[in-house]
Design a protein around this motif. Structure first.
Motif, PDB file in Angstrom:
ATOM      1  N   ALA A   1       9.507 111.566  82.600  1.00  0.00           N
ATOM      2  CA  ALA A   1       8.732 110.488  81.973  1.00  0.00           C
ATOM      3  C   ALA A   1       7.616 111.054  81.104  1.00  0.00           C
ATOM      4  CB  ALA A   1       8.155 109.572  83.049  1.00  0.00           C
TER       5      ALA A   1
ATOM      6  N   THR B   1       7.246 110.363  77.162  1.00  0.00           N
ATOM      7  CA  THR B   1       6.019 109.728  76.673  1.00  0.00           C
ATOM      8  C   THR B   1       5.401 110.557  75.550  1.00  0.00           C
ATOM      9  OG1 THR B   1       5.620 108.761  78.853  1.00  0.00           O
ATOM     10  CG2 THR B   1       3.735 108.885  77.353  1.00  0.00           C
TER      11      THR B   1
ATOM     12  N   THR C   1       8.002 110.435  71.692  1.00  0.00           N
ATOM     13  CA  THR C   1       8.538 109.077  71.559  1.00  0.00           C
ATOM     14  C   THR C   1       9.696 108.996  70.573  1.00  0.00           C
ATOM     15  OG1 THR C   1       6.849 108.612  69.887  1.00  0.00           O
ATOM     16  CG2 THR C   1       6.341 108.017  72.178  1.00  0.00           C
TER      17      THR C   1
ATOM     18  N   ILE D   1       9.636 103.426  80.190  1.00  0.00           N
ATOM     19  CA  ILE D   1      10.342 104.047  79.074  1.00  0.00           C
ATOM     20  C   ILE D   1      11.267 102.990  78.473  1.00  0.00           C
ATOM     21  CG2 ILE D   1      11.894 105.913  78.365  1.00  0.00           C
ATOM     22  CD1 ILE D   1       9.156 106.845  79.405  1.00  0.00           C
TER      23      ILE D   1
END
Length: 496
Positions: free
Chosen positions: A408, A412, A415, A455
């Motif tokens: 994750a 992040t 992107t 997400i």
């Protein structure tokens, strides 16, 4: 044509004169004698006609000479001259070769025999084609055969090397020895032997085997997991080995010199056999194959750990080797042992390797976000073993949270990245079931990243391939565990 004259004297000798240091063919007067030999009674093989090997036993004499280039002697002329003189004295030529000679014909008689101690200086294995020759001749006197063998080699310098042998067949001399009729042989008892030194610091016996009486540990080593090349056959063009893996314990013992390596070898073989082990392979130096220990261990950790001079252990060394195996409820046990003695005055060495076979336990390794990026940049994908599932289910275990956190974090930070989340299984079970399980597990990873880490759904696509893309053969538990994985494959952009 200029006829070359050689200062060789040919002597026809009686048996009594032979014992007075005389030779059938005397030494070349201008040559340097490099070696001499004289044995009152020895068995010798002589080259006979038609590839025969004639065995004679009697008084043996030999010498090896070097003749300077200034003498201008050719090996073929020398052999021809000696042949003519021998025949003039009643000798019958058995073998005569001065062109296209096979060096192996001569070498097979000499190599690895007592004769080599004198004649090895000839370098009869290291000769140039058509620059050497040999002859053998025989004569019978009073029903007792006599033989001469001569090897001549032209050196690069122009000089000459020659090796001469003669054998006069005689009955074996009586040395007048007597034997004590009532002599009793005491049974060998090794149990009273005492160790001459203390064990190396920090070393200890393995629980599997008892140490030989009077021995001490010179060195030892242990690896929790190490691949081990177990010898299972004779070294010919290659060494037959079975690679086994597990905990490896190495012990180098030193044992009293009076025991000898063979007694050590047989005692341990018998003890292990009685304990349920099966002998895989056993050999003595010559039958093992030349340099078998050097070539088997030199590129492994054991070359140093054995603390033994494996680089000089040849088929002529005094050593014995065996390997053995045993099935136990906890897995398989293997052992490899070799015992050797370099010289009679030195201790016997016993090198023991004990292998407790086991698989490598794969610890769930979490890959952090930085390494996720590097791996995907380099290969376009990354295999993850930090995501674990309940058996035969798609439920993610709580222990997987650390790895999910890193995925994750990576998504992040980047992107722009979209990924395929690919589920893999081993090949155990039905294909359709594995395919479905892999798909459900991949989808569960996607669902968790979307639900718990926010997400975007569109950036992740679950794919289940089941057993069709293994990283290793599904032939053991370790490899099957490698194949059970989640893989992240770059979907977009095309390059990072």
């Amino acid at each position: 044509m200029v006829r070359l004259l050689f200062t060789f004297a040919l002597l026809l000798l009686t048996t009594s004169s032979l014992a007075q240091s005389n030779l059938f063919v005397d030494k070349y007067k201008g040559g340097r004698t490099k070696a001499d030999a004289h044995y009152s009674y020895m068995p010798v093989l002589v080259l006979g006609k038609g590839d025969q090997r004639i065995k004679l036993a009697g008084e043996y004499r030999a010498y090896m000479q070097e003749i300077e280039p200034s003498a201008k002697l050719g090996f073929s002329h020398l052999l021809a001259d000696v042949k003519a003189k021998l025949e003039a004295k009643g000798f019958s030529t058995q073998v005569y070769c001065v062109q296209e000679c096979d060096k192996r014909t001569y070498a097979r008689l000499i190599d690895d025999t007592f004769r080599d101690s004198v004649l090895y200086r000839l370098g009869y294995y290291n000769v140039q084609e058509n620059r050497f020759g040999y002859l053998s001749a025989m004569k019978t006197v009073n029903e007792q055969p006599r033989a001469v063998m001569l090897f001549a080699k032209q050196e690069r310098s122009g000089g000459l090397s020659l090796g001469y042998e003669q054998i006069a067949s005689l009955p074996m001399p009586d040395a007048g020895l007597s034997v004590q009729q009532d002599f009793e042989i005491d049974a060998l008892d090794f149990s009273q032997l005492k160790a001459k030194e203390k064990d190396a610091k920090g070393s200890a016996d393995h629980p599997l085997i008892e140490r030989f009486p009077g021995s001490y540990i010179k060195s030892s080593g242990v690896s929790d997991y190490e691949p081990y090349p177990l010898i299972v056959g004779q070294y010919k063009k290659s060494i037959p080995v079975r690679t086994v893996g597990g905990k490896v314990t190495t012990l180098n013992y030193r044992i009293d010199k009076t025991v000898g390596p063979y007694a050590v070898h047989k005692n341990y073989m018998n003890a292990l056999t009685q304990a349920g082990f099966t002998i895989i392979y056993e050999c003595q130096a010559r039958s093992c194959g030349n340099y078998i220990l050097r070539d088997n261990y030199r590129d492994t950790i054991f070359a140093k750990r054995h603390d033994s001079d494996i680089y000089n252990m040849t088929e002529k060394s005094n050593f014995y080797l065996f390997t053995a195996e045993k099935d136990t409820p906890h897995g398989k046990l293997y052992t490899s042992m070799y015992s050797l003695q370099r010289r009679a005055k030195e201790s016997v060495e016993l090198v023991v390797d004990i292998i407790e076979e086991k698989g490598v336990s794969h610890v769930a390794l979490n890959i952090d976000s930085d390494n996720l990026l590097k791996e995907i940049q380099n290969t376009g994908s990354v295999s993850l073993y930090g995501i674990e599932f309940d058996f035969n289910k798609h439920t993610i275990k709580p222990s997987s949270k650390a790895q999910l956190d890193e995925i994750a974090k990576f998504l992040t930070q980047r992107t722009d990245v979209s990924l395929f989340v690919v589920g893999h299984t081993d090949n155990k079970g039905a294909f359709d079931y594995n395919q479905d399980l892999a798909s459900r597990r991949a989808q569960e990873v996607v669902n968790t990243l979307v639900r718990d880490y926010q997400i975007t759904q569109q950036r992740l696509q679950a794919v289940g391939v089941g057993p069709v893309a293994p990283l290793a053969a599904n032939d053991n538990d370790d490899n099957m565990q490698r194949n059970r994985r989640v893989e992240l494959v770059l979907k977009a952009p095309m390059f990072l």
